[in-house]
Design a protein around this motif. Structure first.
Motif, PDB file in Angstrom:
ATOM      1  N   GLN A  70      21.849  -7.705   0.275  1.00  0.00           N
ATOM      2  CA  GLN A  70      20.778  -8.657   0.001  1.00  0.00           C
ATOM      3  C   GLN A  70      21.263  -9.830  -0.854  1.00  0.00           C
ATOM      4  O   GLN A  70      20.537 -10.799  -1.048  1.00  0.00           O
ATOM      5  N   PHE A  71      22.478  -9.742  -1.366  1.00  0.00           N
ATOM      6  CA  PHE A  71      22.997 -10.756  -2.269  1.00  0.00           C
ATOM      7  C   PHE A  71      24.193 -11.476  -1.655  1.00  0.00           C
ATOM      8  O   PHE A  71      24.877 -10.946  -0.785  1.00  0.00           O
ATOM      9  N   SER A  72      24.439 -12.686  -2.152  1.00  0.00           N
ATOM     10  CA  SER A  72      25.724 -13.308  -1.890  1.00  0.00           C
ATOM     11  C   SER A  72      26.772 -12.543  -2.695  1.00  0.00           C
ATOM     12  O   SER A  72      26.432 -11.754  -3.584  1.00  0.00           O
ATOM     13  N   LYS A  73      28.031 -12.782  -2.389  1.00  0.00           N
ATOM     14  CA  LYS A  73      29.091 -12.065  -3.102  1.00  0.00           C
ATOM     15  C   LYS A  73      29.008 -12.325  -4.605  1.00  0.00           C
ATOM     16  O   LYS A  73      29.077 -11.392  -5.415  1.00  0.00           O
ATOM     17  N   LYS A  74      28.833 -13.597  -4.965  1.00  0.00           N
ATOM     18  CA  LYS A  74      28.745 -13.941  -6.385  1.00  0.00           C
ATOM     19  C   LYS A  74      27.477 -13.366  -6.996  1.00  0.00           C
ATOM     20  O   LYS A  74      27.500 -12.819  -8.108  1.00  0.00           O
ATOM     21  N   THR A 132      18.694  -8.276 -13.251  1.00  0.00           N
ATOM     22  CA  THR A 132      19.028  -6.976 -13.849  1.00  0.00           C
ATOM     23  C   THR A 132      18.850  -5.862 -12.834  1.00  0.00           C
ATOM     24  O   THR A 132      18.714  -4.690 -13.195  1.00  0.00           O
ATOM     25  N   GLY A 133      18.859  -6.216 -11.546  1.00  0.00           N
ATOM     26  CA  GLY A 133      18.764  -5.206 -10.493  1.00  0.00           C
ATOM     27  C   GLY A 133      17.382  -4.602 -10.406  1.00  0.00           C
ATOM     28  O   GLY A 133      16.364  -5.277 -10.536  1.00  0.00           O
ATOM     29  N   GLY A 134      17.341  -3.297 -10.174  1.00  0.00           N
ATOM     30  CA  GLY A 134      16.086  -2.560 -10.181  1.00  0.00           C
ATOM     31  C   GLY A 134      15.117  -2.963  -9.094  1.00  0.00           C
ATOM     32  O   GLY A 134      15.467  -3.077  -7.920  1.00  0.00           O
ATOM     33  N   VAL A 135      13.872  -3.204  -9.502  1.00  0.00           N
ATOM     34  CA  VAL A 135      12.786  -3.464  -8.555  1.00  0.00           C
ATOM     35  C   VAL A 135      12.994  -4.772  -7.786  1.00  0.00           C
ATOM     36  O   VAL A 135      12.456  -4.937  -6.692  1.00  0.00           O
ATOM     37  N   ASP A 136      13.793  -5.690  -8.346  1.00  0.00           N
ATOM     38  CA  ASP A 136      14.092  -6.930  -7.619  1.00  0.00           C
ATOM     39  C   ASP A 136      14.729  -6.616  -6.267  1.00  0.00           C
ATOM     40  O   ASP A 136      14.421  -7.254  -5.253  1.00  0.00           O
ATOM     41  N   ILE A 137      15.627  -5.646  -6.255  1.00  0.00           N
ATOM     42  CA  ILE A 137      16.320  -5.260  -5.023  1.00  0.00           C
ATOM     43  C   ILE A 137      15.344  -4.630  -4.043  1.00  0.00           C
ATOM     44  O   ILE A 137      15.331  -4.954  -2.849  1.00  0.00           O
ATOM     45  N   ILE A 138      14.517  -3.718  -4.546  1.00  0.00           N
ATOM     46  CA  ILE A 138      13.534  -3.057  -3.688  1.00  0.00           C
ATOM     47  C   ILE A 138      12.589  -4.082  -3.069  1.00  0.00           C
ATOM     48  O   ILE A 138      12.303  -4.051  -1.867  1.00  0.00           O
ATOM     49  N   LYS A 143      10.588  -7.197   1.529  1.00  0.00           N
ATOM     50  CA  LYS A 143      10.247  -8.510   2.072  1.00  0.00           C
ATOM     51  C   LYS A 143      11.004  -8.770   3.384  1.00  0.00           C
ATOM     52  O   LYS A 143      10.423  -9.253   4.367  1.00  0.00           O
ATOM     53  N   ASP A 144      12.287  -8.440   3.395  1.00  0.00           N
ATOM     54  CA  ASP A 144      13.098  -8.693   4.591  1.00  0.00           C
ATOM     55  C   ASP A 144      12.716  -7.779   5.755  1.00  0.00           C
ATOM     56  O   ASP A 144      12.744  -8.198   6.917  1.00  0.00           O
ATOM     57  N   LYS A 145      12.341  -6.539   5.447  1.00  0.00           N
ATOM     58  CA  LYS A 145      12.062  -5.559   6.501  1.00  0.00           C
ATOM     59  C   LYS A 145      10.616  -5.610   6.986  1.00  0.00           C
ATOM     60  O   LYS A 145      10.347  -5.469   8.186  1.00  0.00           O
ATOM     61  N   PRO A 149       5.368 -10.073   0.459  1.00  0.00           N
ATOM     62  CA  PRO A 149       5.940 -10.940  -0.581  1.00  0.00           C
ATOM     63  C   PRO A 149       6.506 -10.139  -1.750  1.00  0.00           C
ATOM     64  O   PRO A 149       5.943  -9.102  -2.139  1.00  0.00           O
ATOM     65  N   MET A 150       7.597 -10.640  -2.329  1.00  0.00           N
ATOM     66  CA  MET A 150       8.251  -9.932  -3.428  1.00  0.00           C
ATOM     67  C   MET A 150       7.330  -9.761  -4.624  1.00  0.00           C
ATOM     68  O   MET A 150       7.320  -8.710  -5.261  1.00  0.00           O
ATOM     69  N   ALA A 151       6.562 -10.797  -4.952  1.00  0.00           N
ATOM     70  CA  ALA A 151       5.677 -10.728  -6.124  1.00  0.00           C
ATOM     71  C   ALA A 151       4.667  -9.599  -5.981  1.00  0.00           C
ATOM     72  O   ALA A 151       4.350  -8.903  -6.957  1.00  0.00           O
TER      73      ALA A 151
END
Length: 290
Positions: A70-74, A132-138, A143-145, A149-151
């Motif tokens: 879900q992230f760019s490499k950086k 900080t990871g966590g729920v942001d990733i979930i 959202k993608d699947k 909305p993420m919020a």
């Protein structure tokens, strides 16, 4: 290592330190909860005495493995760095003990302290390009699947965590203070995202547009732009003045306008952030803020 990357790492380090300070010294110390994965770490702390720093790292490892695409490499490495630094500072402040004494009789101060620290910390981290990871990733995966909305996902997750906290350790009163703290944090995060250099956008319609524009230049040392328009009723050509000012200058501007044309039409709207000459650098290009 580039200067930009070093700055990002230093800002993420600062943000995680402020966030961890607020979680330990205001939330944990005063029996308040938190949202997201940090909320789960507080639950585990109260249930089993497990270090919040250790549990934060353990909870995030599978999330990072699942969500690395879900992230760019950086962005992925910055997220790992942010997660690790938050865990380090959570453990550090636990070890140091109560830097801020418990405030059982001043829970509003505790809520404000938690909200300011968490909001400021996350705001700095997000602005530096980290998380900080966590729920942001979930939330991003959902959202993608599914397209939710993420919020909305993050709000639902926070509500569930606070609900579980009320079952395990959180009193109803402290739940209210927790919500106050989370609201303050959310407002501060928005401020960091939107920018603190807010201003006012002013649209002025007047037949004396040239005189008003000259006054804006000469008396307020502000720029102005002409926009060509047309009245919808009589189809007459209109010259609209657009100018951006600081909030404190609004009264002076209105006084200038109505001294010249008492019939002028003026529209004022909020601008979240203003960048450019007169706001972030002077006429010689020297920045006001570094």
């Amino acid at each position: 290592m580039s200067t930009k990357l070093l700055k990002q790492l230093l800002l993420i380090t600062l943000g995680t330190a402020i966030m961890a300070f607020g979680i330990i010294n205001f939330a944990v110390t005063n029996q308040m909860a938190e949202g997201g994965f940090t909320g789960i770490t507080i639950i585990l702390f109260h249930l089993f005495g497990l270090s919040t720093g250790v549990s934060n790292l353990l909870l995030n490892i599978p999330m990072l493995i699942i969500g690395y695409r879900q992230f760019s490499k950086k962005g992925f490495w910055l997220t790992i760095f942010g997660t690790c630094m938050l865990s380090v500072f959570l453990s550090l402040f636990e070890t140091l003990g109560h830097i801020v004494p418990p405030l059982p009789n001043d829970m509003m101060i505790s809520a404000i302290g938690m909200g300011v620290c968490v909001g400021t910390g996350l705001g700095i981290i997000f602005n530096a390009g980290g998380t900080t990871g966590g729920v942001d990733i979930i939330a991003k995966i959902i959202k993608d699947k599914i397209g939710i909305p993420m919020a909305r996902t993050m709000f639902a997750f926070d509500a569930i965590v606070i609900g579980i906290s009320m079952i395990i350790f959180l009193s109803f009163t402290n739940a209210i203070y927790t919500i106050i703290g989370l609201y303050i944090a959310a407002q501060l995060i928005d401020k960091f995202q939107e920018g603190f250099r807010a201003g006012q956008k002013v649209l002025i319609i007047s037949d004396k547009y040239q005189e008003i524009a000259d006054a804006i230049h000469n008396k307020m040392n502000r720029g102005a732009t002409y926009i060509h328009g047309m009245g919808s009723y009589n189809k007459s050509d209109k010259m609209i003045i657009l100018t951006i000012i600081n909030k404190r200058e609004l009264s002076s501007l209105k006084e200038i306008i109505y001294q010249i044309d008492s019939q002028a039409f003026v529209s004022v709207s909020h601008v979240y952030e203003t960048l450019g000459e007169g706001f972030t650098f002077d006429a010689n290009g020297i920045p006001y803020f570094d």
